[in-house]
Scaffold this motif. Sequence first.
Motif, PDB file in Angstrom:
ATOM      1  N   ALA A  96       0.831  -1.596   0.148  1.00 35.12           N
ATOM      2  CA  ALA A  96       0.010   0.126   0.036  1.00 35.12           C
ATOM      3  C   ALA A  96       0.813   0.830   0.262  1.00 35.12           C
ATOM      4  CB  ALA A  96      -1.002   0.077   1.038  1.00 35.12           C
ATOM      5  N   ASP A  97       2.026   1.267   1.128  1.00 31.58           N
ATOM      6  CA  ASP A  97       2.758   2.249   0.756  1.00 31.58           C
ATOM      7  C   ASP A  97       3.523   3.053  -0.864  1.00 31.58           C
ATOM      8  OD1 ASP A  97       3.618   4.695   2.254  1.00 31.58           O
ATOM      9  OD2 ASP A  97       5.536   3.501   2.462  1.00 31.58           O
ATOM     10  N   CYS A  98       3.499   1.359  -1.013  1.00 39.12           N
ATOM     11  CA  CYS A  98       4.439   1.672  -2.743  1.00 39.12           C
ATOM     12  C   CYS A  98       2.780   2.090  -3.414  1.00 39.12           C
ATOM     13  CB  CYS A  98       5.110  -0.386  -3.155  1.00 39.12           C
ATOM     14  SG  CYS A  98       6.095  -0.195  -2.618  1.00 39.12           S
ATOM     15  N   GLU A  99       2.304   1.948  -3.258  1.00 39.77           N
ATOM     16  CA  GLU A  99       0.858   2.777  -4.076  1.00 39.77           C
ATOM     17  C   GLU A  99       1.271   4.103  -3.512  1.00 39.77           C
ATOM     18  OE1 GLU A  99      -0.918   1.168  -6.691  1.00 39.77           O
ATOM     19  OE2 GLU A  99      -0.776  -0.498  -5.979  1.00 39.77           O
ATOM     20  N   ARG A 100       1.099   4.360  -2.599  1.00 38.22           N
ATOM     21  CA  ARG A 100       1.897   5.899  -2.181  1.00 38.22           C
ATOM     22  C   ARG A 100       2.623   6.554  -3.378  1.00 38.22           C
ATOM     23  NH1 ARG A 100       2.325   7.449   3.820  1.00 38.22           N
ATOM     24  NH2 ARG A 100       3.121   9.273   2.320  1.00 38.22           N
ATOM     25  N   GLY A 101       3.751   5.934  -2.466  1.00 40.75           N
ATOM     26  CA  GLY A 101       5.343   6.378  -4.055  1.00 40.75           C
ATOM     27  C   GLY A 101       5.109   6.878  -4.918  1.00 40.75           C
ATOM     28  N   LEU A 102       3.733   5.528  -5.777  1.00 38.90           N
ATOM     29  CA  LEU A 102       3.745   5.806  -6.960  1.00 38.90           C
ATOM     30  C   LEU A 102       2.407   7.351  -7.188  1.00 38.90           C
ATOM     31  CD1 LEU A 102       3.283   2.221  -8.088  1.00 38.90           C
ATOM     32  CD2 LEU A 102       5.081   4.194  -8.962  1.00 38.90           C
ATOM     33  N   GLY A 103       1.997   7.712  -5.826  1.00 39.15           N
ATOM     34  CA  GLY A 103       0.890   8.714  -6.079  1.00 39.15           C
ATOM     35  C   GLY A 103      -0.350   8.799  -6.588  1.00 39.15           C
TER      36      GLY A 103
END
Length: 204
Positions: free
Chosen positions: A68-75
């Motif tokens: 989920a945090d990767c999704e944040r990192g991808l905007g």
Amino acid sequence: MVARLIDEDPEGAYGYSRVALRLASRVAAVREAAGFAAYANQKYSEALAEFRAARRMTGSVELWPLMADCERGLGRPEKALDMAGAPEVQKLDKAGQVEMRLVAAGARRDMGQLDAAIVTLQSSELASHSVQPWTARLRYAYADALLAADRSGEAREWFAKAVEADRDGSTDASDRLAELDGVEFVDALVKDEADDAADEDDKD
């Protein structure tokens, strides 16, 4: 080697993870390590792909907050919030659920929803007086959100609580608290060098 280097030399850890992938890409632990190495280097798309691969191989949900945090990192904070409400979260252990709460609050902040971020972090874990591995980070995130919402008095209180729980220095809560209190730190080495230079000038 990835585990050994990832904190001090993330680029080196990433290099080792790529070698491991070439040699044993069907091993779940290798895919997970590659995901962590990519994540540490802010290669979020790559990290997400590796975490997904590891999850398919093991069936475990423990990487869900990181995904989920990767999704944040991808905007894509909306995607992270969708994941925060997914059934997988209920299968996480307490540490994983706290991590998911931190990610969800971060996603709210990404979307400019400061009040929602603050509410997201309010929980029994935050209110608890017992110190767990996640306590310092949770209190720090709450304090930081309060400060962003111009609630500096409350933020100071929670930065102080984060300092109390931060036994291994995993946050810079003490620096943030000092900043709020108007305390300035002087690098002793730099000060000594400046004093020596001033003495030389006086001699001249």
